[in-house]
Scaffold this motif. Structure first.
Motif, mmCIF file in Angstrom:
data_model
loop_
_atom_site.group_PDB
_atom_site.id
_atom_site.type_symbol
_atom_site.label_atom_id
_atom_site.label_comp_id
_atom_site.label_asym_id
_atom_site.label_seq_id
_atom_site.Cartn_x
_atom_site.Cartn_y
_atom_site.Cartn_z
ATOM 1 N N MET A 27 42.569 33.420 55.762
ATOM 2 C CA MET A 27 41.929 32.482 56.667
ATOM 3 C C MET A 27 40.510 32.944 56.930
ATOM 4 O O MET A 27 40.268 34.105 57.188
ATOM 5 N N GLU A 28 39.567 32.047 56.832
ATOM 6 C CA GLU A 28 38.171 32.413 57.004
ATOM 7 C C GLU A 28 37.902 32.827 58.439
ATOM 8 O O GLU A 28 38.654 32.518 59.351
ATOM 9 N N ASN A 29 36.795 33.520 58.649
ATOM 10 C CA ASN A 29 36.405 33.979 59.973
ATOM 11 C C ASN A 29 36.276 32.804 60.919
ATOM 12 O O ASN A 29 35.521 31.872 60.694
ATOM 13 N N SER A 30 37.035 32.851 62.038
ATOM 14 C CA SER A 30 37.051 31.722 62.967
ATOM 15 C C SER A 30 35.695 31.496 63.610
ATOM 16 O O SER A 30 35.405 30.394 64.064
ATOM 17 N N GLN A 31 34.835 32.539 63.638
ATOM 18 C CA GLN A 31 33.532 32.372 64.256
ATOM 19 C C GLN A 31 32.616 31.493 63.410
ATOM 20 O O GLN A 31 31.601 31.010 63.889
ATOM 21 N N LYS A 32 32.938 31.315 62.134
ATOM 22 C CA LYS A 32 32.117 30.505 61.250
ATOM 23 C C LYS A 32 32.578 29.051 61.218
ATOM 24 O O LYS A 32 31.938 28.211 60.594
ATOM 25 N N LYS A 33 33.680 28.758 61.878
ATOM 26 C CA LYS A 33 34.219 27.403 61.873
ATOM 27 C C LYS A 33 33.819 26.670 63.146
ATOM 28 O O LYS A 33 33.636 27.273 64.190
ATOM 29 N N GLU A 34 33.674 25.364 63.033
ATOM 30 C CA GLU A 34 33.330 24.547 64.186
ATOM 31 C C GLU A 34 34.508 23.674 64.578
ATOM 32 O O GLU A 34 35.275 23.213 63.731
ATOM 33 N N LEU A 35 34.635 23.440 65.873
ATOM 34 C CA LEU A 35 35.697 22.565 66.353
ATOM 35 C C LEU A 35 35.515 21.155 65.806
ATOM 36 O O LEU A 35 34.384 20.676 65.631
ATOM 37 N N THR A 36 36.630 20.506 65.538
ATOM 38 C CA THR A 36 36.593 19.100 65.137
ATOM 39 C C THR A 36 36.497 18.275 66.409
ATOM 40 O O THR A 36 37.503 17.951 67.046
ATOM 41 N N SER A 37 35.271 17.952 66.796
ATOM 42 C CA SER A 37 35.012 17.359 68.110
ATOM 43 C C SER A 37 34.705 15.872 68.071
ATOM 44 O O SER A 37 34.466 15.257 69.108
ATOM 45 N N SER A 38 34.726 15.289 66.886
ATOM 46 C CA SER A 38 34.428 13.862 66.777
ATOM 47 C C SER A 38 35.047 13.312 65.501
ATOM 48 O O SER A 38 35.459 14.079 64.610
ATOM 49 N N ALA A 39 35.101 11.986 65.416
ATOM 50 C CA ALA A 39 35.627 11.359 64.204
ATOM 51 C C ALA A 39 34.759 11.701 62.998
ATOM 52 O O ALA A 39 35.263 11.847 61.880
ATOM 53 N N SER A 40 33.461 11.858 63.213
ATOM 54 C CA SER A 40 32.570 12.172 62.092
ATOM 55 C C SER A 40 32.833 13.569 61.543
ATOM 56 O O SER A 40 32.780 13.789 60.331
ATOM 57 N N THR A 41 33.105 14.541 62.427
ATOM 58 C CA THR A 41 33.404 15.894 61.942
ATOM 59 C C THR A 41 34.773 15.938 61.266
ATOM 60 O O THR A 41 34.979 16.690 60.313
ATOM 61 N N LEU A 42 35.711 15.120 61.741
ATOM 62 C CA LEU A 42 37.006 15.019 61.065
ATOM 63 C C LEU A 42 36.820 14.408 59.674
ATOM 64 O O LEU A 42 37.428 14.858 58.698
ATOM 65 N N ALA A 43 35.961 13.410 59.588
ATOM 66 C CA ALA A 43 35.685 12.779 58.295
ATOM 67 C C ALA A 43 35.055 13.768 57.324
ATOM 68 O O ALA A 43 35.387 13.799 56.140
ATOM 69 N N GLU A 44 34.138 14.599 57.821
ATOM 70 C CA GLU A 44 33.466 15.567 56.958
ATOM 71 C C GLU A 44 34.452 16.585 56.387
ATOM 72 O O GLU A 44 34.371 16.961 55.211
ATOM 73 N N LEU A 45 35.410 17.022 57.211
ATOM 74 C CA LEU A 45 36.413 17.975 56.740
ATOM 75 C C LEU A 45 37.354 17.362 55.708
ATOM 76 O O LEU A 45 37.956 18.073 54.899
ATOM 77 N N ASN A 46 37.505 16.049 55.754
ATOM 78 C CA ASN A 46 38.501 15.371 54.913
ATOM 79 C C ASN A 46 37.883 14.355 53.968
ATOM 80 O O ASN A 46 38.545 13.409 53.543
ATOM 81 N N LYS A 47 36.618 14.561 53.602
ATOM 82 C CA LYS A 47 35.925 13.563 52.788
ATOM 83 C C LYS A 47 36.511 13.428 51.383
ATOM 84 O O LYS A 47 36.278 12.415 50.717
ATOM 85 N N TYR A 48 37.273 14.428 50.951
ATOM 86 C CA TYR A 48 37.922 14.327 49.638
ATOM 87 C C TYR A 48 39.437 14.149 49.784
ATOM 88 O O TYR A 48 40.176 14.307 48.809
ATOM 89 N N ASN A 49 39.888 13.866 50.983
ATOM 90 C CA ASN A 49 41.316 13.718 51.251
ATOM 91 C C ASN A 49 41.776 12.337 50.796
ATOM 92 O O ASN A 49 41.268 11.311 51.258
ATOM 93 N N ASP A 50 42.758 12.281 49.903
ATOM 94 C CA ASP A 50 43.237 11.010 49.351
ATOM 95 C C ASP A 50 43.769 10.057 50.411
ATOM 96 O O ASP A 50 43.811 8.840 50.196
ATOM 97 N N ASN A 51 44.187 10.600 51.557
ATOM 98 C CA ASN A 51 44.708 9.718 52.605
ATOM 99 C C ASN A 51 43.652 8.769 53.155
ATOM 100 O O ASN A 51 43.989 7.760 53.767
#
Length: 270
Positions: free
Chosen positions: A1-25
């Protein structure tokens, strides 16, 4: 698991979209990204995350909380028992509709609950939850949520957290002399001296004492499939002196985590 300090909270629909932009769902038949589904899933994420936070206890870790180790490393609580909690370096954390987090992956022995204390710090945990809230095959949506941070108490028994021993051994190896080897194409490369284990079975005590006196190696009790004495030679001279004992067969194996070489010494059969 990558360093948690380098990760950002998923605080909006746009950040959720960015994390899942290649997600087939989120890809419809035309190949376009389905923004409306992302927005609906973000609402579910907020709801599930609130339920997770509400389930916390001040006296016991929750699955997904992180544990700060004295050497600066971070592990995660992945299974909570009555008196102790098992930890892991990485794995898969699933956030359910009720806020319960389940874990899939390897578990270490862990630590007593009496040896950890809650801090005021927060961490970021990567989880997955179900698209549209329905658990089925190929439904994972990835997100980063807030989790708590615990630390170990002074004098805590850390023997059940192998990351500490692995890091200590790695740092020790980096201080050892290097030897030159050749790869499969005949190209030379440098490598620090390998770790050494001596299998305890059939090892005469007087022979072991002689080895310590001659080589000046510092051994410690360890386990390499069977009980062994472990050491990290610091000089080529030390290693050569150990290899000079004719009572042993010597074979090279690989560390299961780092794939670094380990020389295994075993008393020759009579």
């Amino acid at each position: 698991m990558e360093n948690s300090q380098k990760k950002e909270l998923t605080s909006s629909a746009s950040t959720l979209a960015e994390l899942n932009k290649y997600n087939d769902n989120y890809l419809i038949y035309t190949g376009a990204f389905d923004e409306r589904s992302v927005a609906k899933d973000f609402e579910l994420l907020v709801e599930f995350s609130k339920a997770y936070t509400k389930s916390h206890s001040l006296h016991r870790p929750s699955v997904g909380d992180s544990l700060q180790l004295p050497d600066g490393q971070t592990v995660y609580f992945c299974h909570i028992h009555d008196s102790f909690a098992q930890t892991c370096e990485n794995g898969s954390f699933h956030l359910s509709n009720s806020g319960y987090i389940s874990y899939s992956g390897g578990l270490d022995s862990g630590i007593s609950l009496h040896d950890v204390v809650l801090t005021s710090s927060k961490s970021v945990l990567t989880i997955w939850f179900s698209h549209r809230g329905v658990l089925r095959a190929h439904c994972a949506i990835h997100a980063n949520i807030e989790s708590r941070v615990w630390k170990t108490k002074e004098g805590a028994d850390l023997s059940g957290i192998p990351q500490i021993k692995r890091r200590r051994k790695r740092l020790l190896k980096e201080q050892a002399e290097t030897i030159v080897k050749s790869d499969g194409y005949g190209r030379p490369y440098s490598e620090h001296l390998p770790e050494v284990v001596i299998i305890k079975e059939n090892l005469p005590e007087n022979l072991f004492q002689t080895i310590q006196q001659v080589t000046k190696l510092s051994f410690e009790d360890d386990y390499h499939y069977v009980p062994v004495y472990w050491c990290q030679p610091m000089t080529i001279d030390q290693l050569n002196k150990l290899k000079g004992f004719p009572q042993f067969t010597i074979r090279e194996e690989r560390d299961i985590w780092l794939y670094s070489p380990i020389l295994v010494f075993e008393i020759k059969p009579e």
